[in-house]
Design a protein around this motif. Structure first.
Motif, PDB file in Angstrom:
ATOM      1  N   THR A  35     -64.188  16.659 -67.104  1.00 28.98           N
ATOM      2  CA  THR A  35     -64.642  18.042 -67.035  1.00 28.98           C
ATOM      3  C   THR A  35     -63.689  18.890 -66.200  1.00 28.98           C
ATOM      4  OG1 THR A  35     -65.991  17.811 -65.021  1.00 28.98           O
ATOM      5  CG2 THR A  35     -67.024  17.180 -67.111  1.00 28.98           C
ATOM      6  N   ASP A  36     -63.754  20.174 -66.468  1.00 31.04           N
ATOM      7  CA  ASP A  36     -63.114  21.166 -65.614  1.00 31.04           C
ATOM      8  C   ASP A  36     -63.851  22.474 -65.831  1.00 31.04           C
ATOM      9  OD1 ASP A  36     -61.030  21.842 -63.680  1.00 31.04           O
ATOM     10  OD2 ASP A  36     -60.248  23.149 -65.260  1.00 31.04           O
ATOM     11  N   GLY A  37     -64.385  23.042 -64.775  1.00 33.37           N
ATOM     12  CA  GLY A  37     -65.212  24.228 -64.928  1.00 33.37           C
ATOM     13  C   GLY A  37     -66.441  23.889 -65.751  1.00 33.37           C
ATOM     14  N   ASP A  38     -66.678  24.677 -66.797  1.00 31.32           N
ATOM     15  CA  ASP A  38     -67.854  24.437 -67.631  1.00 31.32           C
ATOM     16  C   ASP A  38     -67.486  23.797 -68.966  1.00 31.32           C
ATOM     17  OD1 ASP A  38     -66.595  26.549 -68.842  1.00 31.32           O
ATOM     18  OD2 ASP A  38     -68.348  27.864 -68.907  1.00 31.32           O
ATOM     19  N   GLU A  39     -66.316  23.154 -69.028  1.00 32.12           N
ATOM     20  CA  GLU A  39     -65.876  22.498 -70.254  1.00 32.12           C
ATOM     21  C   GLU A  39     -65.796  20.988 -70.044  1.00 32.12           C
ATOM     22  OE1 GLU A  39     -62.270  24.171 -71.783  1.00 32.12           O
ATOM     23  OE2 GLU A  39     -62.868  26.225 -71.305  1.00 32.12           O
ATOM     24  N   ALA A  40     -65.905  20.245 -71.160  1.00 33.22           N
ATOM     25  CA  ALA A  40     -65.877  18.789 -71.070  1.00 33.22           C
ATOM     26  C   ALA A  40     -65.264  18.170 -72.315  1.00 33.22           C
ATOM     27  CB  ALA A  40     -67.289  18.246 -70.869  1.00 33.22           C
ATOM     28  N   ILE A  41     -64.628  17.028 -72.114  1.00 32.25           N
ATOM     29  CA  ILE A  41     -64.128  16.168 -73.185  1.00 32.25           C
ATOM     30  C   ILE A  41     -64.790  14.803 -73.017  1.00 32.25           C
ATOM     31  CG2 ILE A  41     -62.116  14.860 -73.987  1.00 32.25           C
ATOM     32  CD1 ILE A  41     -60.416  17.295 -73.584  1.00 32.25           C
ATOM     33  N   ILE A  69     -69.421  19.898 -74.584  1.00 28.48           N
ATOM     34  CA  ILE A  69     -68.384  18.948 -74.992  1.00 28.48           C
ATOM     35  C   ILE A  69     -67.700  19.508 -76.237  1.00 28.48           C
ATOM     36  CG2 ILE A  69     -67.909  16.626 -75.852  1.00 28.48           C
ATOM     37  CD1 ILE A  69     -70.307  15.645 -74.194  1.00 28.48           C
ATOM     38  N   GLY A  70     -66.481  19.983 -76.042  1.00 28.96           N
ATOM     39  CA  GLY A  70     -65.756  20.596 -77.151  1.00 28.96           C
ATOM     40  C   GLY A  70     -64.919  19.615 -77.943  1.00 28.96           C
ATOM     41  N   THR A  71     -64.639  18.447 -77.340  1.00 30.07           N
ATOM     42  CA  THR A  71     -63.767  17.468 -77.983  1.00 30.07           C
ATOM     43  C   THR A  71     -64.271  16.069 -77.677  1.00 30.07           C
ATOM     44  OG1 THR A  71     -61.811  18.904 -77.806  1.00 30.07           O
ATOM     45  CG2 THR A  71     -61.402  16.552 -78.104  1.00 30.07           C
ATOM     46  N   VAL A  72     -64.256  15.224 -78.693  1.00 33.61           N
ATOM     47  CA  VAL A  72     -64.461  13.785 -78.517  1.00 33.61           C
ATOM     48  C   VAL A  72     -63.155  13.097 -78.885  1.00 33.61           C
ATOM     49  CG1 VAL A  72     -65.713  11.732 -79.298  1.00 33.61           C
ATOM     50  CG2 VAL A  72     -66.909  13.921 -79.081  1.00 33.61           C
ATOM     51  N   GLN A  92     -64.653  18.899 -81.928  1.00 38.59           N
ATOM     52  CA  GLN A  92     -63.585  18.314 -82.716  1.00 38.59           C
ATOM     53  C   GLN A  92     -63.480  16.837 -82.325  1.00 38.59           C
ATOM     54  OE1 GLN A  92     -59.507  19.490 -82.130  1.00 38.59           O
ATOM     55  NE2 GLN A  92     -59.670  19.567 -79.889  1.00 38.59           N
ATOM     56  N   ILE A  93     -63.114  16.001 -83.305  1.00 37.44           N
ATOM     57  CA  ILE A  93     -62.975  14.572 -83.071  1.00 37.44           C
ATOM     58  C   ILE A  93     -61.494  14.233 -83.193  1.00 37.44           C
ATOM     59  CG2 ILE A  93     -63.725  12.265 -83.734  1.00 37.44           C
ATOM     60  CD1 ILE A  93     -66.054  14.041 -82.967  1.00 37.44           C
ATOM     61  N   VAL A  94     -60.923  13.709 -82.126  1.00 40.09           N
ATOM     62  CA  VAL A  94     -59.493  13.431 -82.070  1.00 40.09           C
ATOM     63  C   VAL A  94     -59.273  11.918 -82.055  1.00 40.09           C
ATOM     64  CG1 VAL A  94     -57.377  13.704 -80.712  1.00 40.09           C
ATOM     65  CG2 VAL A  94     -59.046  15.572 -80.817  1.00 40.09           C
ATOM     66  N   ALA A  95     -58.341  11.454 -82.867  1.00 31.67           N
ATOM     67  CA  ALA A  95     -57.962  10.045 -82.898  1.00 31.67           C
ATOM     68  C   ALA A  95     -56.545   9.933 -83.430  1.00 31.67           C
ATOM     69  CB  ALA A  95     -58.915   9.245 -83.782  1.00 31.67           C
TER      70      ALA A  95
END
Length: 319
Positions: A35-41, A69-72, A92-95
């Protein structure tokens, strides 16, 4: 770092968290939150919807940013690291590209059907129920990656930079690690099984050893494994030593004409006797034998699980 290994959410400091699932054996994987601020991965989801839903609820209760959670990031294609993806709405799902391709090869329905037939499969079925019977593979809604990459990908969460580094094929075809430089932390996926025997589905073993060396070379203090307790570089070095040991022992047996299963049964693992799931040596040796021979055919997965079931029974009988 003192090992604290209990189920649930663990704060790592500086806005980072790990979700741990003892005992770290088959399917009991870890996940991470950055996390950072109000965002999370989110780093990885879990093996089924119930487990993933519980994890996400606990994260949102404890960490306000987990509501955004904007990104997994999926570290690899095994279901215990990606089959809960659909529960992270809108992310978004990143792989890695290789992982995205591999995810389609073993859908949840395949494992569900194997378990449904386990009672007719004899000792193999008993083993499958032992290692997978705690999970619910029915009704899993798969969600494939929406963004793929090769080699490296840089993500941001708030003002924080995150480096996704492809180190596979090794454990699977497209393993990645996730490095958070400013927090001196790395999430390794299943490149590290901490205090557990690894399973090498893909190889080559040299890539996995190189991945361990890469992690050891990072400026990190905290290592979050794919399975097992929060770790350090010492855990990575111990796993690297294991990989070198089985590579050399398997090669000697291959050169002597011993079959893969008999080789697996004969390799001493005394230095790692405190690790769980020792029967995975069967998969590891089979993968090494294919590497030694240049065999690029896919493995017979049911045969490999049968070999592991036999070794599991042998070790249980010898206790």
């Amino acid at each position: 770092m003192a090992e604290t290994y209990r189920r649930g959410l663990h704060g790592l400091g500086d806005g980072l968290f790990a979700w741990l699932q003892p005992d770290g054996g088959w399917g009991w994987s870890n996940a991470g939150l950055i996390t950072d601020g109000d965002e999370a991965i989110l780093i990885d989801t879990l093996f089924d919807m119930t487990l993933t839903r519980e994890m996400l609820a606990a994260m949102r209760d404890a960490v306000p940013a987990a509501a955004n959670i904007g990104t997994v990031v999926n570290t690899h294609a095994n279901g215990d690291h990606c089959w809960g993806n659909a529960l992270v709405d809108g992310a978004q799902i990143v792989a890695s590209r290789a992982s995205a391709e591999e995810m389609a090869e073993v859908p949840p329905a395949m494992l569900a059907s194997m378990l449904a037939a386990a009672d007719q499969m004899g000792p193999l079925g008993d083993y499958l129920k032992t290692i997978f019977g705690s999970f619910d593979f029915a009704g899993i809604e798969e969600r494939a990656p929406t963004r793929t990459f090769c080699e490296r990908c840089t993500l941001t969460v708030g003002n924080r930079r995150i480096e996704c580094i492809e180190v596979g094929p090794a454990h699977t075809k497209g393993d990645i690690i996730v490095h958070v430089p400013d927090a001196r932390t790395v999430f390794t996926g299943d490149i590290l099984f901490a205090n557990g025997h690894p399973v090498m589905w893909a190889g080559p073993v040299g890539n996995w050893i190189a991945a361990c060396d890469h992690i050891i070379g990072l400026e990190v203090d905290t290592v979050v494994p794919g399975h097992g307790p929060i770790a350090t570089k010492a855990h990575v070095a111990r796993l690297r030593d294991y990989l070198g040991h089985i590579r050399d022992a398997a090669k000697a047996r291959y050169d002597a004409g011993l079959g893969a299963f008999e080789a697996a049964r004969s390799i001493a693992l005394d230095q790692w006797s405190d690790w769980g799931d020792a029967e995975r040596i069967a998969v590891n040796v089979a993968t090494l034998y294919r590497e030694f021979s240049g065999d690029t055919n896919p493995p017979n997965v049911l045969e490999l699980f049968s070999w592991m079931a036999q070794l599991h029974r042998d070790r249980a009988a010898s206790r």
